[in-house]
Design a protein around this motif. Sequence first.
Motif, PDB file in Angstrom:
ATOM      1  N   ILE A 147      -8.194 -14.274 -17.632  1.00 20.14           N
ATOM      2  CA  ILE A 147      -7.349 -13.370 -16.830  1.00 20.14           C
ATOM      3  C   ILE A 147      -8.096 -13.038 -15.539  1.00 20.14           C
ATOM      4  CG2 ILE A 147      -6.324 -11.029 -16.746  1.00 20.14           C
ATOM      5  CD1 ILE A 147      -4.809 -12.596 -18.751  1.00 20.14           C
ATOM      6  N   SER A 148      -7.398 -13.143 -14.401  1.00 20.06           N
ATOM      7  CA  SER A 148      -8.066 -12.772 -13.150  1.00 20.06           C
ATOM      8  C   SER A 148      -7.387 -11.577 -12.501  1.00 20.06           C
ATOM      9  CB  SER A 148      -8.057 -13.959 -12.180  1.00 20.06           C
ATOM     10  OG  SER A 148      -6.722 -14.292 -11.873  1.00 20.06           O
ATOM     11  N   CYS A 149      -6.302 -11.118 -13.130  1.00 16.85           N
ATOM     12  CA  CYS A 149      -5.473 -10.114 -12.470  1.00 16.85           C
ATOM     13  C   CYS A 149      -5.196  -8.923 -13.394  1.00 16.85           C
ATOM     14  CB  CYS A 149      -4.191 -10.849 -12.074  1.00 16.85           C
ATOM     15  SG  CYS A 149      -2.784  -9.862 -11.821  1.00 16.85           S
ATOM     16  N   VAL A 150      -5.784  -7.789 -13.048  1.00 21.82           N
ATOM     17  CA  VAL A 150      -5.554  -6.561 -13.814  1.00 21.82           C
ATOM     18  C   VAL A 150      -4.222  -5.958 -13.377  1.00 21.82           C
ATOM     19  CG1 VAL A 150      -6.405  -4.194 -14.127  1.00 21.82           C
ATOM     20  CG2 VAL A 150      -7.997  -6.117 -14.218  1.00 21.82           C
ATOM     21  N   CYS A 174       3.390  -1.614 -12.863  1.00 24.44           N
ATOM     22  CA  CYS A 174       3.856  -0.419 -12.163  1.00 24.44           C
ATOM     23  C   CYS A 174       2.702   0.290 -11.474  1.00 24.44           C
ATOM     24  CB  CYS A 174       4.501   0.534 -13.164  1.00 24.44           C
ATOM     25  SG  CYS A 174       5.824  -0.220 -14.115  1.00 24.44           S
ATOM     26  N   ALA A 175       1.509  -0.303 -11.467  1.00 25.88           N
ATOM     27  CA  ALA A 175       0.355   0.470 -11.008  1.00 25.88           C
ATOM     28  C   ALA A 175      -0.671  -0.240 -10.132  1.00 25.88           C
ATOM     29  CB  ALA A 175      -0.374   1.042 -12.226  1.00 25.88           C
ATOM     30  N   VAL A 176      -0.801  -1.547 -10.193  1.00 27.86           N
ATOM     31  CA  VAL A 176      -2.000  -2.140  -9.565  1.00 27.86           C
ATOM     32  C   VAL A 176      -1.722  -3.143  -8.439  1.00 27.86           C
ATOM     33  CG1 VAL A 176      -4.204  -3.303  -9.981  1.00 27.86           C
ATOM     34  CG2 VAL A 176      -3.234  -1.866 -11.761  1.00 27.86           C
ATOM     35  N   MET A 177      -1.016  -4.227  -8.739  1.00 27.56           N
ATOM     36  CA  MET A 177      -0.944  -5.380  -7.826  1.00 27.56           C
ATOM     37  C   MET A 177       0.204  -5.225  -6.825  1.00 27.56           C
ATOM     38  SD  MET A 177      -3.244  -7.668  -8.626  1.00 27.56           S
ATOM     39  CE  MET A 177      -2.619  -9.216  -8.008  1.00 27.56           C
ATOM     40  N   PRO A 178      -0.085  -4.898  -5.576  1.00 28.76           N
ATOM     41  CA  PRO A 178       1.019  -4.648  -4.633  1.00 28.76           C
ATOM     42  C   PRO A 178       2.001  -5.818  -4.523  1.00 28.76           C
ATOM     43  CG  PRO A 178      -1.053  -3.889  -3.714  1.00 28.76           C
ATOM     44  CD  PRO A 178      -1.400  -4.628  -4.970  1.00 28.76           C
ATOM     45  N   ASN A 179       1.493  -7.032  -4.392  1.00 22.13           N
ATOM     46  CA  ASN A 179       2.431  -8.153  -4.213  1.00 22.13           C
ATOM     47  C   ASN A 179       1.909  -9.398  -4.918  1.00 22.13           C
ATOM     48  OD1 ASN A 179       4.706  -9.405  -3.412  1.00 22.13           O
ATOM     49  ND2 ASN A 179       4.142  -9.609  -1.255  1.00 22.13           N
ATOM     50  N   GLY A 283      10.823   1.846  -9.982  1.00 21.27           N
ATOM     51  CA  GLY A 283      11.715   1.661 -11.128  1.00 21.27           C
ATOM     52  C   GLY A 283      11.353   2.545 -12.309  1.00 21.27           C
ATOM     53  N   TYR A 284      10.053   2.595 -12.660  1.00 21.55           N
ATOM     54  CA  TYR A 284       9.696   3.402 -13.844  1.00 21.55           C
ATOM     55  C   TYR A 284       9.913   4.886 -13.576  1.00 21.55           C
ATOM     56  CZ  TYR A 284       5.230   5.910 -13.235  1.00 21.55           C
ATOM     57  OH  TYR A 284       4.277   6.828 -12.878  1.00 21.55           O
ATOM     58  N   LYS A 285       9.654   5.311 -12.323  1.00 24.25           N
ATOM     59  CA  LYS A 285       9.837   6.738 -12.008  1.00 24.25           C
ATOM     60  C   LYS A 285      11.321   7.123 -12.033  1.00 24.25           C
ATOM     61  CE  LYS A 285       5.545   7.156  -9.351  1.00 24.25           C
ATOM     62  NZ  LYS A 285       4.681   8.151  -9.928  1.00 24.25           N
ATOM     63  N   MET A 286      12.196   6.192 -11.646  1.00 21.83           N
ATOM     64  CA  MET A 286      13.639   6.489 -11.686  1.00 21.83           C
ATOM     65  C   MET A 286      14.132   6.592 -13.125  1.00 21.83           C
ATOM     66  SD  MET A 286      15.023   4.353  -8.417  1.00 21.83           S
ATOM     67  CE  MET A 286      16.712   4.688  -8.686  1.00 21.83           C
ATOM     68  N   GLY A 297       1.457   6.034 -19.496  1.00 18.58           N
ATOM     69  CA  GLY A 297       0.664   5.005 -18.830  1.00 18.58           C
ATOM     70  C   GLY A 297       0.178   5.517 -17.492  1.00 18.58           C
ATOM     71  N   PRO A 298      -0.277   4.629 -16.609  1.00 19.11           N
ATOM     72  CA  PRO A 298      -0.352   3.191 -16.838  1.00 19.11           C
ATOM     73  C   PRO A 298      -1.472   2.806 -17.797  1.00 19.11           C
ATOM     74  CG  PRO A 298      -1.311   3.754 -14.713  1.00 19.11           C
ATOM     75  CD  PRO A 298      -0.781   5.011 -15.276  1.00 19.11           C
ATOM     76  N   LEU A 299      -1.154   1.853 -18.680  1.00 20.05           N
ATOM     77  CA  LEU A 299      -2.177   1.247 -19.529  1.00 20.05           C
ATOM     78  C   LEU A 299      -2.682   0.039 -18.754  1.00 20.05           C
ATOM     79  CD1 LEU A 299      -0.407   2.884 -21.537  1.00 20.05           C
ATOM     80  CD2 LEU A 299      -0.687   1.018 -23.140  1.00 20.05           C
TER      81      LEU A 299
END
Length: 337
Positions: A147-150, A174-179, A283-286, A297-299
Motif C-alpha cells: 500500500i502506498s496511499c493512506v 473522506c479524510a486524506v487524499m485530495p485527488n 458527502g459524509y457530512k451531509m 472516524g476517520p479510521l
Amino acid sequence: MDLIQQLIARAKENKQRIVLPEGTEERTIKAADQLLADQVADIILIGNPTEIEALAAKFGLSHIKKATVIDPKSHPKKAAYAELLFQLRQKKGMTPEKAAVLVENPLYLGSLIIKAGDADGEIAGADNTTGDVLRPALQIIKTLPGISCVSGAFLIFLKDKSYGENGLMLFADCAVMPNPTAPELAQIAISTADTARHIAGIEPRIAMLSFSTKGSASGEQVEKVVEATRLAKELRPELAIDGELQADAAVVPSVAQKKAPGSAVAGKANVFVFPNLEVGNIGYKMVQRFGGAEAIGPLLQGMAAPVNDLSRGCSVEDIYKMVAICCNQAIAVKNRK
Ligand code: ACO
C-alpha cells in the motif's frame, strides 16, 4: 451487542499500547482515565508529568496513575528516538539538530514511539489539525506492504436499516487524499474492504461512485473511476466491487435493476468509495447532518501501524471509541504478519 461494544470487548481481550500525544488536553485525559478504569488499553500519555498530575487531581481522575507518562522534554529514550528520526529522514534533509528539536514535538514523538516498537497505535487531533497529526505518521510510520496511499474511512450508522449492512456502511476516502489517481483510488477501495472485514466485521460490497452509471456519462472523471475499478478487481479478484455507479444505483435495488442489471454490488452496496476527497468529505457530512446518521472516524487505513485523527470538536466518548477502534486496527495489522 452493537459493533462498538464488540470492538471494546475485543480490545480488552488483547490489550494494545496506545499513545495519546495530547496528554494534557482535557477530553483526552478524561477519556484516558475511563479507558484505564475499564482496562480497554494500556495508555501512554505524552505531556508534562506535573501538569498531568494536576489535571488528574482537578478532574478527580483516579486511574491516570496507571498510564505511562512520557515527558517530551526529558525521558530516558529521548536521544534514541532523535537518532531514529535522523536515520529515517536524513535523505529528506533531516539533521541531528533538527531531530533533537522535533523529538520534543508530541506528534513526532508519538510516531517515533510506535516506529521503535514501544507502542501499537496513536490517537490525536483533539487539539491539532488533520495535517499536523498525519504528517509525522506518514513520514515516520509509513504504509503497509503493498500500500502506498493512506486514506480515511468512516463507519456510517444510518437510521434506515434497509441500506448497507443493516444500516451500517463504510465511506472512503473522506479524510486524506485530495485527488487520488486511478491506482490510488483502487488502493482506497482495497484498504476499505479490509477495514470492512477487520473492523466492521462485514463482507464488503464496494461501489466505486461517480456521476455516471455504466457509461451513462463520459469524460476524464468517469474514466478514472472505471480504471480504478478495473485495477482493484485485478489486485483483489475475490472482492465484490463494481463501478462506475451513481449513489442511487449503488443502494436502491429498483434503480440498480434499471441502470446496472446483473451487478453483484449495485442495489446492495455497503461500501462507498468516492472519486475524490471533496465529494467524500462533503458527502459524509451531509449524510450525518441531514440524514441523522452517526459517523465514526476517520479510521486511517493503509498505515503500517494505526494512527487516527480526531475532530477538534470531539467528545470524551469519541476519543474512548476511537481508542477501542485503534486497538482493533493494531490487532489486524499484527495478524497480517
Ligand atoms: N499516503 C501515504 N503517504 C503519504 C500520503 C498518503 N495519502 N500523503 C502524503 N504522504 C507522504 C509523502 O509521500 C511524504 O513522504 P516523504 O516525506 O517520506 O517523501 C510525506 O507523507 C509528506 O508528504 P507531503 O505531500 O509533503 O505531505 P503534506 O504534509 O503536504 O500533506 C496530508 C499530507 C497532510 C495528508 C495532506 O494530503 C492533507 O492535508 N490532506 C487533507 C487532510 C484534510 O484536511 N482532510 C479533511 C479534514 S478531515 C475530516 O474532516 C474528517
